[in-house]
Design a protein around this motif. Structure first.
Motif, PDB file in Angstrom:
ATOM      1  N   ASP A 104       7.060  -2.909   1.625  1.00 46.78           N
ATOM      2  CA  ASP A 104       7.351  -3.364   0.319  1.00 46.78           C
ATOM      3  C   ASP A 104       9.166  -3.399   0.547  1.00 46.78           C
ATOM      4  OD1 ASP A 104       5.110  -3.151  -0.995  1.00 46.78           O
ATOM      5  OD2 ASP A 104       5.377  -1.368  -2.182  1.00 46.78           O
ATOM      6  N   PHE A 105       9.058  -4.787   1.341  1.00 45.82           N
ATOM      7  CA  PHE A 105      10.681  -4.534   2.051  1.00 45.82           C
ATOM      8  C   PHE A 105      10.287  -5.880   1.664  1.00 45.82           C
ATOM      9  CE2 PHE A 105       8.496  -3.627   5.736  1.00 45.82           C
ATOM     10  CZ  PHE A 105       8.437  -5.060   6.743  1.00 45.82           C
ATOM     11  N   THR A 106      11.440  -6.708   1.154  1.00 43.74           N
ATOM     12  CA  THR A 106      11.706  -8.169   1.875  1.00 43.74           C
ATOM     13  C   THR A 106      13.107  -8.825   1.874  1.00 43.74           C
ATOM     14  OG1 THR A 106      12.535  -8.285  -0.696  1.00 43.74           O
ATOM     15  CG2 THR A 106       9.937  -8.511  -0.552  1.00 43.74           C
ATOM     16  N   VAL A 107      12.863 -10.347   2.879  1.00 42.94           N
ATOM     17  CA  VAL A 107      13.682 -10.970   2.623  1.00 42.94           C
ATOM     18  C   VAL A 107      14.483 -11.647   1.356  1.00 42.94           C
ATOM     19  CG1 VAL A 107      15.328 -12.945   4.090  1.00 42.94           C
ATOM     20  CG2 VAL A 107      13.288 -11.004   4.801  1.00 42.94           C
ATOM     21  N   ASN A 108      15.631 -12.174   0.847  1.00 45.42           N
ATOM     22  CA  ASN A 108      16.330 -12.656  -0.315  1.00 45.42           C
ATOM     23  C   ASN A 108      17.099 -13.664  -0.083  1.00 45.42           C
ATOM     24  OD1 ASN A 108      14.225 -10.753  -2.248  1.00 45.42           O
ATOM     25  ND2 ASN A 108      15.525  -9.168  -1.290  1.00 45.42           N
ATOM     26  N   ILE A 109      16.561 -14.883  -0.381  1.00 43.21           N
ATOM     27  CA  ILE A 109      18.085 -16.139   0.128  1.00 43.21           C
ATOM     28  C   ILE A 109      18.100 -16.887  -1.402  1.00 43.21           C
ATOM     29  CG2 ILE A 109      18.802 -18.036   0.847  1.00 43.21           C
ATOM     30  CD1 ILE A 109      17.151 -17.102   4.051  1.00 43.21           C
ATOM     31  N   CYS A 110      19.203 -16.872  -2.206  1.00 47.86           N
ATOM     32  CA  CYS A 110      19.105 -17.521  -3.156  1.00 47.86           C
ATOM     33  C   CYS A 110      20.454 -18.019  -3.456  1.00 47.86           C
ATOM     34  CB  CYS A 110      19.210 -16.377  -5.141  1.00 47.86           C
ATOM     35  SG  CYS A 110      19.190 -17.407  -5.934  1.00 47.86           S
ATOM     36  N   LEU A 111      20.153 -20.276  -3.898  1.00 44.63           N
ATOM     37  CA  LEU A 111      21.207 -20.556  -4.331  1.00 44.63           C
ATOM     38  C   LEU A 111      21.742 -20.782  -5.651  1.00 44.63           C
ATOM     39  CD1 LEU A 111      23.661 -23.346  -3.372  1.00 44.63           C
ATOM     40  CD2 LEU A 111      21.142 -24.427  -4.186  1.00 44.63           C
ATOM     41  N   VAL A 112      23.435 -19.794  -5.685  1.00 44.64           N
ATOM     42  CA  VAL A 112      23.258 -19.955  -7.067  1.00 44.64           C
ATOM     43  C   VAL A 112      23.962 -21.391  -8.245  1.00 44.64           C
ATOM     44  CG1 VAL A 112      24.698 -18.056  -8.943  1.00 44.64           C
ATOM     45  CG2 VAL A 112      23.299 -17.159  -7.064  1.00 44.64           C
ATOM     46  N   GLU A 113      23.525 -21.344  -8.574  1.00 42.90           N
ATOM     47  CA  GLU A 113      24.392 -23.253  -9.747  1.00 42.90           C
ATOM     48  C   GLU A 113      25.758 -22.883 -11.219  1.00 42.90           C
ATOM     49  OE1 GLU A 113      23.224 -26.949  -8.914  1.00 42.90           O
ATOM     50  OE2 GLU A 113      22.944 -26.480  -6.851  1.00 42.90           O
ATOM     51  N   ASN A 114      26.192 -22.285 -10.769  1.00 38.88           N
ATOM     52  CA  ASN A 114      27.269 -22.190 -12.112  1.00 38.88           C
ATOM     53  C   ASN A 114      26.352 -20.612 -13.081  1.00 38.88           C
ATOM     54  OD1 ASN A 114      29.202 -24.698 -12.502  1.00 38.88           O
ATOM     55  ND2 ASN A 114      26.243 -25.967 -13.046  1.00 38.88           N
ATOM     56  N   GLY A 115      26.428 -19.834 -12.405  1.00 35.62           N
ATOM     57  CA  GLY A 115      25.716 -18.560 -12.843  1.00 35.62           C
ATOM     58  C   GLY A 115      24.019 -18.895 -12.881  1.00 35.62           C
ATOM     59  N   ARG A 116      23.630 -19.597 -12.288  1.00 42.31           N
ATOM     60  CA  ARG A 116      21.969 -19.910 -12.849  1.00 42.31           C
ATOM     61  C   ARG A 116      21.383 -19.463 -11.526  1.00 42.31           C
ATOM     62  NH1 ARG A 116      18.996 -21.035 -17.243  1.00 42.31           N
ATOM     63  NH2 ARG A 116      17.914 -22.055 -15.863  1.00 42.31           N
ATOM     64  N   PRO A 117      21.013 -18.650 -10.986  1.00 40.00           N
ATOM     65  CA  PRO A 117      19.912 -18.845 -10.034  1.00 40.00           C
ATOM     66  C   PRO A 117      18.662 -20.020  -9.733  1.00 40.00           C
ATOM     67  CG  PRO A 117      18.250 -17.514 -11.333  1.00 40.00           C
ATOM     68  CD  PRO A 117      20.064 -17.802 -12.005  1.00 40.00           C
ATOM     69  N   GLN A 118      19.397 -20.644  -9.297  1.00 43.97           N
ATOM     70  CA  GLN A 118      18.709 -22.250  -9.438  1.00 43.97           C
ATOM     71  C   GLN A 118      17.631 -22.545  -8.224  1.00 43.97           C
ATOM     72  OE1 GLN A 118      19.258 -24.337 -11.694  1.00 43.97           O
ATOM     73  NE2 GLN A 118      18.033 -25.368 -10.803  1.00 43.97           N
ATOM     74  N   LEU A 119      17.863 -21.982  -6.851  1.00 46.23           N
ATOM     75  CA  LEU A 119      16.641 -21.860  -5.909  1.00 46.23           C
ATOM     76  C   LEU A 119      16.618 -20.452  -5.223  1.00 46.23           C
ATOM     77  CD1 LEU A 119      15.997 -25.032  -3.453  1.00 46.23           C
ATOM     78  CD2 LEU A 119      16.383 -22.093  -2.718  1.00 46.23           C
TER      79      LEU A 119
END
Length: 282
Positions: A104-119
């Motif tokens: 139960d471990f993960t790799v996490n990548i997020c693109l944040v735009e204007n305070g929102r987790p967009q992708l």
């Protein structure tokens, strides 16, 4: 085997997360070296190597976008979080699970735009699973042993009319979480580590995920993006949407408030917060 098309940028970030997952598994097979950070939490060479890889590859996509990674932030580099658009990275979420030998471990990548987790992209390499979303659609992918995508399908939340299914942290459940869930109609309770909790809500395997303990934005952003793209939401205890980014150049500014993630609408979750006697002001 079906593979639905995914947006180009999402596919690029999926590829980076998968490469980091392969690296982590390689380090695990060779025996990961474990240290303790200043706050007492563990960090391994897998965390460090994976963040280096992710940072390098994200810069190739767009060198103008800041990258805020957990390990760089722990070393004092988190100024990019004040940008309008930036990447949030947790190279190995669930380090404790990783060290214990859990999957139960993960790799996490997020693109944040204007305070929102967009992708967002979440890869669970030991489980051979990938979850991703771009704000309007989310996917679950089954992976082959080499972590190539074998099958892709769209996912959506599914909240039942009666008893809810809850998911909670495998290692951080507390009295506040138990009290909250006791006030709701919970038919089943699941326990899992890392950002996989968001993914269980996104696929409809669970309906609600409360978190009344310390989390950082890199812990939650990618999974939250997957959940929102699948039709769910994440609110703070006062009924506001959980936001990302920091106005102050300090690590504490990247700490999340307590929150609840839900597979239904914002309005439905606000009503659940009222029922549970948590304060809702909007």
């Amino acid at each position: 085997m079906t593979e639905e098309p995914a947006p180009a940028l999402l596919r690029q970030i999926e590829s980076i997360a998968l490469a980091a997952g392969r690296l982590i598994l390689e380090v695990q097979r060779g025996g990961a070296a474990v240290q303790n950070k200043g706050d007492g939490s563990p960090v391994t060479d897998a965390d460090l190597f994976a963040e280096e890889l992710i940072t390098r590859e994200l810069q190739r996509i767009d060198s103008s976008l800041p990258i805020v990674g957990e390990e760089a932030a722990s070393a004092g580099n988190f100024s990019g979080a004040s940008a309008r658009t930036f990447f949030l990275v947790d190279p190995l979420d669930g380090t404790k699970e990783f060290v214990r030998g859990s999957a139960d471990f993960t790799v996490n990548i997020c693109l944040v735009e204007n305070g929102r987790p967009q992708l967002g992209v979440v890869v669970a390499p030991a489980r051979r699973e990938l979850f991703s979303g771009d704000g309007s659609i989310s996917y679950k992918c089954h992976l082959s042993n080499d972590l190539s995508i074998r099958e892709r399908s769209r996912i959506a939340t599914a909240v039942p009319a009666s008893a809810l299914s809850a998911v909670a942290s495998a290692s951080h459940e507390n009295a506040a979480t138990k009290d909250f869930l006791d006030k709701l109609s919970i038919g089943k309770k699941l326990s899992v580590g890392s950002s996989l909790k968001f993914c269980l809500v996104a696929t409809g395997e669970a309906d609600i995920y409360p978190r009344f303990g310390t989390t950082m934005q890199w812990d939650t952003a990618a999974g939250d993006a997957v959940l929102r793209g699948a039709g769910g939401c994440t609110l703070t205890c006062d009924g506001r949407e959980l936001e990302y980014g920091a106005k102050r150049p300090e690590k504490k500014a990247l700490q999340n408030p307590h929150f609840v993630s839900f597979g239904g609408s914002v309005e439905a979750l606000r009503e659940l917060l009222r029922v549970s006697a948590l304060e809702v002001s909007v």
